[in-house]
Scaffold this motif. Sequence first.
Motif, PDB file in Angstrom:
ATOM      1  N   PRO A 173      56.445  36.038  38.239  1.00  0.00           N
ATOM      2  CA  PRO A 173      55.555  36.239  39.382  1.00  0.00           C
ATOM      3  C   PRO A 173      54.718  37.514  39.210  1.00  0.00           C
ATOM      4  N   VAL A 174      53.467  37.433  39.603  1.00  0.00           N
ATOM      5  CA  VAL A 174      52.555  38.585  39.538  1.00  0.00           C
ATOM      6  C   VAL A 174      51.977  38.821  40.930  1.00  0.00           C
ATOM      7  N   ILE A 175      52.065  40.062  41.393  1.00  0.00           N
ATOM      8  CA  ILE A 175      51.423  40.452  42.644  1.00  0.00           C
ATOM      9  C   ILE A 175      50.410  41.541  42.335  1.00  0.00           C
ATOM     10  N   PHE A 176      49.147  41.268  42.633  1.00  0.00           N
ATOM     11  CA  PHE A 176      48.128  42.305  42.469  1.00  0.00           C
ATOM     12  C   PHE A 176      48.300  43.346  43.570  1.00  0.00           C
ATOM     13  N   LEU A 177      48.215  44.609  43.178  1.00  0.00           N
ATOM     14  CA  LEU A 177      48.315  45.735  44.105  1.00  0.00           C
ATOM     15  C   LEU A 177      47.116  46.628  43.819  1.00  0.00           C
ATOM     16  N   THR A 178      46.066  46.487  44.607  1.00  0.00           N
ATOM     17  CA  THR A 178      44.783  47.053  44.211  1.00  0.00           C
ATOM     18  C   THR A 178      43.943  47.458  45.414  1.00  0.00           C
ATOM     19  N   ALA A 179      43.002  48.360  45.153  1.00  0.00           N
ATOM     20  CA  ALA A 179      42.051  48.772  46.193  1.00  0.00           C
ATOM     21  C   ALA A 179      40.860  47.830  46.273  1.00  0.00           C
ATOM     22  N   LYS A 180      40.755  46.902  45.321  1.00  0.00           N
ATOM     23  CA  LYS A 180      39.627  45.967  45.311  1.00  0.00           C
ATOM     24  C   LYS A 180      39.837  44.927  46.407  1.00  0.00           C
ATOM     25  N   ASP A 181      39.024  45.018  47.453  1.00  0.00           N
ATOM     26  CA  ASP A 181      39.225  44.142  48.607  1.00  0.00           C
ATOM     27  C   ASP A 181      38.115  43.125  48.811  1.00  0.00           C
ATOM     28  N   GLU A 182      37.227  42.988  47.823  1.00  0.00           N
ATOM     29  CA  GLU A 182      36.174  41.986  47.929  1.00  0.00           C
ATOM     30  C   GLU A 182      36.785  40.583  47.859  1.00  0.00           C
ATOM     31  N   GLU A 183      36.237  39.678  48.639  1.00  0.00           N
ATOM     32  CA  GLU A 183      36.757  38.308  48.660  1.00  0.00           C
ATOM     33  C   GLU A 183      36.743  37.686  47.272  1.00  0.00           C
ATOM     34  N   ALA A 184      35.689  37.968  46.502  1.00  0.00           N
ATOM     35  CA  ALA A 184      35.579  37.388  45.165  1.00  0.00           C
ATOM     36  C   ALA A 184      36.733  37.840  44.270  1.00  0.00           C
ATOM     37  N   ASP A 185      37.161  39.108  44.418  1.00  0.00           N
ATOM     38  CA  ASP A 185      38.281  39.611  43.621  1.00  0.00           C
ATOM     39  C   ASP A 185      39.584  38.944  44.029  1.00  0.00           C
ATOM     40  N   VAL A 186      39.778  38.787  45.337  1.00  0.00           N
ATOM     41  CA  VAL A 186      41.001  38.133  45.822  1.00  0.00           C
ATOM     42  C   VAL A 186      41.071  36.705  45.298  1.00  0.00           C
ATOM     43  N   VAL A 187      39.972  35.983  45.411  1.00  0.00           N
ATOM     44  CA  VAL A 187      39.935  34.586  44.964  1.00  0.00           C
ATOM     45  C   VAL A 187      40.181  34.502  43.460  1.00  0.00           C
ATOM     46  N   LYS A 188      39.564  35.403  42.701  1.00  0.00           N
ATOM     47  CA  LYS A 188      39.747  35.394  41.247  1.00  0.00           C
ATOM     48  C   LYS A 188      41.208  35.632  40.886  1.00  0.00           C
ATOM     49  N   GLY A 189      41.820  36.609  41.541  1.00  0.00           N
ATOM     50  CA  GLY A 189      43.215  36.902  41.250  1.00  0.00           C
ATOM     51  C   GLY A 189      44.125  35.719  41.522  1.00  0.00           C
ATOM     52  N   LEU A 190      43.931  35.067  42.643  1.00  0.00           N
ATOM     53  CA  LEU A 190      44.770  33.917  42.989  1.00  0.00           C
ATOM     54  C   LEU A 190      44.478  32.728  42.083  1.00  0.00           C
ATOM     55  N   ASP A 191      43.226  32.555  41.694  1.00  0.00           N
ATOM     56  CA  ASP A 191      42.869  31.469  40.780  1.00  0.00           C
ATOM     57  C   ASP A 191      43.523  31.640  39.416  1.00  0.00           C
ATOM     58  N   LEU A 192      43.771  32.892  39.025  1.00  0.00           N
ATOM     59  CA  LEU A 192      44.420  33.162  37.744  1.00  0.00           C
ATOM     60  C   LEU A 192      45.919  32.876  37.783  1.00  0.00           C
ATOM     61  N   GLY A 193      46.431  32.577  38.961  1.00  0.00           N
ATOM     62  CA  GLY A 193      47.843  32.249  39.085  1.00  0.00           C
ATOM     63  C   GLY A 193      48.689  33.323  39.717  1.00  0.00           C
ATOM     64  N   ALA A 194      48.034  34.406  40.191  1.00  0.00           N
ATOM     65  CA  ALA A 194      48.799  35.461  40.852  1.00  0.00           C
ATOM     66  C   ALA A 194      49.523  34.896  42.066  1.00  0.00           C
ATOM     67  N   ASP A 195      50.710  35.412  42.342  1.00  0.00           N
ATOM     68  CA  ASP A 195      51.526  34.907  43.443  1.00  0.00           C
ATOM     69  C   ASP A 195      51.156  35.547  44.772  1.00  0.00           C
ATOM     70  N   ASP A 196      50.483  36.697  44.718  1.00  0.00           N
ATOM     71  CA  ASP A 196      50.040  37.352  45.943  1.00  0.00           C
ATOM     72  C   ASP A 196      49.013  38.419  45.578  1.00  0.00           C
ATOM     73  N   TYR A 197      48.324  38.917  46.608  1.00  0.00           N
ATOM     74  CA  TYR A 197      47.271  39.910  46.406  1.00  0.00           C
ATOM     75  C   TYR A 197      47.377  40.897  47.558  1.00  0.00           C
ATOM     76  N   VAL A 198      47.814  42.115  47.260  1.00  0.00           N
ATOM     77  CA  VAL A 198      48.037  43.134  48.282  1.00  0.00           C
ATOM     78  C   VAL A 198      47.012  44.250  48.103  1.00  0.00           C
ATOM     79  N   ILE A 199      46.345  44.596  49.187  1.00  0.00           N
ATOM     80  CA  ILE A 199      45.261  45.578  49.123  1.00  0.00           C
ATOM     81  C   ILE A 199      45.780  46.960  49.541  1.00  0.00           C
ATOM     82  N   LYS A 200      45.426  47.956  48.764  1.00  0.00           N
ATOM     83  CA  LYS A 200      45.744  49.348  49.091  1.00  0.00           C
ATOM     84  C   LYS A 200      44.778  49.844  50.169  1.00  0.00           C
ATOM     85  N   PRO A 201      45.227  50.711  51.084  1.00  0.00           N
ATOM     86  CA  PRO A 201      46.619  51.150  51.255  1.00  0.00           C
ATOM     87  C   PRO A 201      47.463  50.040  51.864  1.00  0.00           C
ATOM     88  N   PHE A 202      48.726  50.008  51.491  1.00  0.00           N
ATOM     89  CA  PHE A 202      49.607  48.929  51.936  1.00  0.00           C
ATOM     90  C   PHE A 202      50.758  49.514  52.757  1.00  0.00           C
TER      91      PHE A 202
END
Length: 220
Positions: free
Chosen positions: A73-102
């Motif tokens: 499982p991969v969870i992105f933990l990043t400050a990148k909060d653009e919708e395009a980045d979230v969609v790209k991360g999930l499309d790559l198979g990431a299990d979740d996408y958490v935006i900093k600050p968390f």
Amino acid sequence: MRILLVEDNSAIVMGLEYLLSQEGYEVSTADNIMRAKGILRREECDLVLLDIALPDGNGFDFCRMIKQEGRIPVIFLTAKDEEADVVKGLDLGADDYVIKPFRNRELVARITAALRRRGKESNELHYKDLVLDMDTCTVRRDETSVVLTKLEYKILYSLMSHPGKLFTRNEILSDIWDISGNFVNDNTLSVTMRRLREKLGDSDGQLIKTVRGMGYRLNS
């Protein structure tokens, strides 16, 4: 369970190491992709927390590699909060996408959920286009069924359980017995490895690599 944290912000690393250790997790840390790859080769990690902006590359490419080689499982933990980045991360198979600050408790809950989902998946080992189903003791490569003997299956199971780990010939021999309970000798191992490669379409050794004078490993 061990979590690999790939993050170059030392303050975040310190905080997460403490938080996750308090939750009972072992934590390995890497501040760039090269070090993270080395950890995955040496250690069995159950989940990866991954930043996107890293000194020697981006987390998207690293996530793609992780998902091609296994089902960690991969969870992105990043400050990148653009919708395009979230969609790209999930499309790559990431299990979740958490935006900093968390929020700490939310992150722990998301980690728990990702690990729980993995536990509910079918009992399979995955490596690139190779799938070993432990429930049915069957193997597929590129969605094509591969019929193996018990010895061939047991060798492949050992290799796929630890992708990238070097197994010496003695380690493999000590772990494998024929159906009559007799110890498998060195010559039988060589013949079995050759037939296993032939059945997997791996005559060139691109999938199972021979380390001369030492043993075998999945070629990562």
